[in-house]
Design an enzyme around this catalytic site. Structure first.
Site, PDB file in Angstrom:
ATOM      1  N   LYS A   1     138.330   6.768  -7.508  1.00  0.00           N
ATOM      2  CA  LYS A   1     137.079   5.973  -6.978  1.00  0.00           C
ATOM      3  C   LYS A   1     137.090   4.662  -7.480  1.00  0.00           C
ATOM      4  O   LYS A   1     136.034   4.208  -8.412  1.00  0.00           O
ATOM      5  CB  LYS A   1     135.796   6.803  -7.143  1.00  0.00           C
TER       6      LYS A   1
ATOM      7  N   SER B   1     136.425   6.202   3.301  1.00  0.00           N
ATOM      8  CA  SER B   1     135.117   6.845   2.873  1.00  0.00           C
ATOM      9  C   SER B   1     134.329   7.170   4.069  1.00  0.00           C
ATOM     10  O   SER B   1     134.414   7.880   4.777  1.00  0.00           O
ATOM     11  CB  SER B   1     134.658   5.911   1.620  1.00  0.00           C
TER      12      SER B   1
END
Length: 588
Positions: free
Chosen positions: A190, A386
């Site tokens: 991330k 995402s």
């Protein structure tokens, strides 16, 4: 006397406000209404492919609650309006060719690919495409390489060097100024929050970024190779050695056809059109031609429809617009298409790096309800990452371009903390509360372990929901999705191999699949959403944002402005985020 003066001042103020408001509305109406005069296309005309105003897939249609006279005006300068115009030009006897002249654009690489495909198809008509530039950026050359003939200015330059990515890290800045970004995340890849935790790129982040760049570059260079008939291996050698940096070198490497000034370019077009050297040839700008095509080409007698719902921009809250995906407009669009019996299937066009996790979930739910009534097919643009992938994962079929950026299945939260900076300035915040957890988080107190644990719990819960949504939609196990998730980004080409995408293809392929699933062979398309706005929305934005941005940039400089915008963006992120690594600035 003073009372009368105040009354008079109030009356004058009201009068001035009324006049400014009245003329402001007239001005807005004139701009929003535009010029309704039909564009004339003369015989023997060349389209000027000026892309300077083209940015979004969908130009949008906005309805104003308080200004109904502005409603009904739909813009037709979106990317797919331009592509539709090129398709129409292929069989339009009045159009003889397309000129790409010193054009630059804000289009992303997958958008450019879609446009390039349309130009490639246009060439099958036997009509010409000529391209000229004083200097070519790499992305401009990627588009221009589709042309029959490529021209470059004698003292111009051609950028052909491969791809790179810039990622800015803020850890030293935080330490120096006492500003700390408290990060709670799930996902080792991330990288959207890594710049606040480290001074340099992690191995995991470097791994995914390198793999992504190589995949994107391969898709670009493969197409250039086909158009220019130069082997991919040699194109990589050219990029490595900057062997096409001058016009002479570019021509020697067969990347351009002619070194000449612009007047020679125009004279060659005249020859191709059999126009006398002392006469001008007819031209029409692509946005004008797109407006004409959009208003005359649709067959409204055709009953069946394929709904195209555009989800473009960051995923935020509220109504949304052409720049922001909001649950208001998106849910309404899905509901309208679902209830319209003439709509046989839906194509959801996604161009988004993600954003608010709750909004992503709400849109996912609306798609789940819609799928029970009619098929939903996803077409991915530059990004569907995402939260952008969250709203794609449960579609019946998913199409992506080879150079789409997708995946990034991971979530995070960022909490700015200014405790150290406040202490240096002599500021101290004290809290009084009735219960142990009554006080909300404040950036002027250190993040305590309990609050961190609660936030981590929320992040883990949303990540679990995210992975389960993907697993159900893509028919994978939780473990399989978790292994390819962890926030890692993938190119469309690589996403097929791991089950995140079904097929490589653009909007046309997605529409064809939707028609097949919807069991219709004769149909027209209808664009969604229509955005609902109030008068204060347009007045708040009218002319102010751009001038403010320009002033700040002028005062603090471009790089500092980008840092400021980055912190502002983080400050505006409410709740847990399902967002890709926005810090990666790709250099095309």
């Amino acid at each position: 006397m003073k009372f009368l003066g105040n009354v008079l001042a109030t009356i004058v103020g009201l009068f001035v406000f009324t006049m400014v408001f009245f003329f402001g509305i007239l001005l807005i109406g004139a701009i929003a209404g535009g010029d309704n005069e039909e564009v004339e296309v003369k015989s023997n005309t060349v389209i000027n492919l000026d892309l300077s105003k083209i940015k979004h897939d969908y130009a949008g249609k906005t309805n104003y609650e308080d200004l109904t006279f502005l409603n009904g005006k739909e813009k037709h300068d979106g990317l797919f309006n331009i592509i539709d115009a090129i398709k129409n030009a292929k069989t339009d006897d009045d159009i003889k060719g397309i000129s790409i002249l010193n054009t630059t654009s804000d289009l992303g690489i997958a958008q450019t690919k879609a446009l390039r495909d349309a130009l490639e198809d246009f060439k099958k008509s036997g009509k010409f495409i000529y391209c000229y530039a004083d200097a070519y950026s790499q992305k401009d050359y990627y588009l221009g390489s589709v042309a029959n003939s490529i021209y470059i200015n004698p003292i111009g330059e051609l950028e052909f060097k491969g791809l790179s990515a810039d990622i800015m890290f803020f850890k030293d800045f935080e330490d120096k100024y006492g500003i700390k970004m408290e990060v709670i995340r799930h996902g080792k890849y991330k990288s959207a929050v890594e710049p606040f935790l480290e001074n340099k790129m992690s191995d995991a982040n470097r791994e995914q970024t390198t793999a992504l760049l190589n995949s994107l570059w391969n898709s670009i260079v493969t197409e250039i190779s086909k158009s220019r008939k130069v082997p991919v291996q040699h194109l990589n050698e050219i990029a490595n050695g900057l062997l096409a940096r001058t016009p002479e070198m570019a021509k020697a490497e067969k990347l351009v056809d002619k070194i000449a000034y612009e007047d020679v370019f125009h004279n060659d077009i005249k020859k191709a059109m059999k126009v006398a050297a002392d006469e001008d040839y007819n031209t029409v700008n692509i946005d004008d031609y797109a407006e004409r095509v959009a208003t005359i080409s649709k067959d409204y007698a055709t009953k069946d429809k394929i709904a195209i719902i555009y989800a473009q921009g960051e995923i935020g809250n509220g109504e949304g617009d052409v720049n922001v995906i909001g649950e208001g407009s998106m849910r309404r669009a899905l509901q309208e298409a679902r209830k319209d019996e003439e709509v046989k299937a839906i194509v959801l066009r996604i161009n988004s790096p993600g954003g608010n996790a709750m909004t992503s979930e709400l849109i996912w739910r609306e798609i789940e309800l819609t799928k029970k009534v009619k098929p939903v097919v996803v077409s991915m643009g530059d990004y569907a990452a995402s939260g952008g992938y969250y709203i794609a994962c449960n579609a019946n079929k998913i199409f992506a371009e080879a150079n789409t950026i997708t995946g990034s299945i991971g979530v995070f939260g960022v909490l700015p903390n200014f405790t150290e900076a406040a202490n240096k300035m002599g500021l101290n915040l004290e809290q009084v509360k009735t219960h142990e957890n009554a006080a909300a988080y404040t950036p002027f107190k250190p993040l305590d372990d309990k609050f961190r644990a609660f936030t981590q719990e929320s992040v883990e819960k949303i990540y679990g929901v995210f992975v389960n949504r993907v697993a159900a939609g893509r028919k994978l196990s939780f473990a399989q999705v978790d292994a390819i998730g962890q926030g890692r980004v993938w190119s469309g080409q690589d996403a097929i191999k791991i089950g995140l995408v079904d097929k490589i293809g653009g909007m046309d392929e997605a529409i064809a699949e939707a028609a097949k699933l919807g069991k219709t062979s004769k149909y027209r398309t209808q664009d969604y959403p229509e955005y609902e706005k109030k008068v204060e929305d347009i007045l708040a934005q009218f002319g102010l944002a751009q001038s403010k941005e320009s002033l700040i940039k002028e005062e603090i400089g471009e790089q500092n402005y980008q840092v400021l915008q980055h912190f502002k963006q983080l400050n505006n992120q409410k709740g847990v985020q399902a967002r890709m690594a926005y810090e990666i600035v790709l250099k095309y």
